[in-house]
Design an enzyme around this catalytic site. Sequence first.
Site, short mmCIF file in Angstrom:
data_model
loop_
_atom_site.label_atom_id
_atom_site.label_comp_id
_atom_site.label_asym_id
_atom_site.label_seq_id
_atom_site.Cartn_x
_atom_site.Cartn_y
_atom_site.Cartn_z
N GLY A 27 -28.66 5.85 -81.19
CA GLY A 27 -29.45 5.65 -80.29
C GLY A 27 -30.87 6.12 -80.58
CB SER A 52 -21.23 0.20 -81.32
OG SER A 52 -22.44 0.35 -80.91
CG ASP A 84 -25.58 16.49 -73.30
OD1 ASP A 84 -25.57 16.82 -74.50
OD2 ASP A 84 -26.80 16.72 -72.62
CD GLN A 87 -22.51 15.78 -77.63
OE1 GLN A 87 -22.26 17.22 -77.66
NE2 GLN A 87 -23.95 15.56 -77.84
CG HIS A 109 -28.71 19.59 -75.66
ND1 HIS A 109 -29.42 20.74 -75.46
CD2 HIS A 109 -28.22 19.14 -74.41
CE1 HIS A 109 -29.23 20.86 -74.11
NE2 HIS A 109 -28.55 20.07 -73.56
CG ASP A 192 -33.26 21.05 -73.07
OD1 ASP A 192 -34.05 20.68 -73.75
OD2 ASP A 192 -32.17 20.02 -72.72
CD GLU A 196 -33.07 18.32 -69.67
OE1 GLU A 196 -33.18 17.87 -70.95
OE2 GLU A 196 -32.02 18.39 -69.11
CD GLU A 228 -57.19 11.23 -56.01
OE1 GLU A 228 -57.20 12.33 -56.56
OE2 GLU A 228 -57.96 10.39 -56.10
CB SER A 253 -65.02 19.38 -61.42
OG SER A 253 -64.12 19.25 -60.03
#
Length: 341
Positions: A27, A52, A84, A87, A109, A192, A196, A228, A253
């Site tokens: 991925g 896959s 995650d 795994q 990670h 991390d 997030e 905005e 500004s």
Amino acid sequence: MPAKVHTDKDADLGVFSNKTLAVLGYGSQGHAHALNLKDSGCKVIIGLYPGSKSRAVAEQHGFEVHDTGEAVRLADVIMVGLPDMRQAEVYEKDILPNLTKGKTLIFSHGLAVHFGLIKPHKDIDVIMVAPKGPGHMVRRLYVEGKGMPALVAVFQDRSKKAKKTALAWAKGIGSTRAGVLQTTFKEETETDLFGEQAVLCGGASALVQAGFETLVEAGYQPEMAYFECLHELKLICDLMYESGIAGMRFSISETAKYGDITRGPRVVNAATKREMKKILSEIQSGTFTRQWVAEYKGGLKNYNRLLKKGATHQIEKTGARLRGMMPWMSKKNLKGVQASY
């Protein structure tokens, strides 16, 4: 104390001489790591589950593709490039039975390892190499002769050479060209998740929606509220990305600056920071991870409900129409783009 920074001179790709590297998953991060390492002269194979959709893509890119367990068996160094919440299951079913003494597992990670969803094999090295950007940027910068900064960490060092392996991998993907910071699985995971939840995704999304709603509820046109509170956010973020907060303030500004420094602290105030501390505490204690695991195993009902609610918000309908008026803006259909395994 500032983090230690490693560069090309601190890393040796010779660590991978006569070794086979496996990337599990093809991925966002997986494909970038695999391609960059291959172009750096390393022997790389890909591990995917049978059926896959990524198999054909990886083969087109010149890789040998194996079932996940076989890739682990054949490789010396294995990167776990899977989502995650997938795994732990893949580790028990396909990875652990094929691990032997002396192998190395790499994560991008630390959540699954740090919070104990995965209990590492006792005779292997467990390390992290975490580029600080999406996979397509990791690949693009490498091809341009540059590199994406990354983090490296060592969780388990059975060989006493784990850090050298981490730095070699970082060099192979181009990250030592930019600089690699040393951290820990705990620090990377907790910071991390906090970033997030409280700032980058959760905090920013909630702030944008709340600002949009405030203007629309006060009778202003939703198009004005969108420009905005959402559209122009990119301009400010780009300035902060390039020059920091002080650099951003230099470029806006005097009126905007005065409003920034006097009104911003009224929006993000002591109460907001107290909630941020609660969020951090939930991350550190493992409460967030336990809730996320339970949600995932329970079929993602609340997760999907909240995503659907967000997708039907008025800001999305307004934004889709306005973005259609901006032909210069690159249109990205990101639905369904997830880490593939």
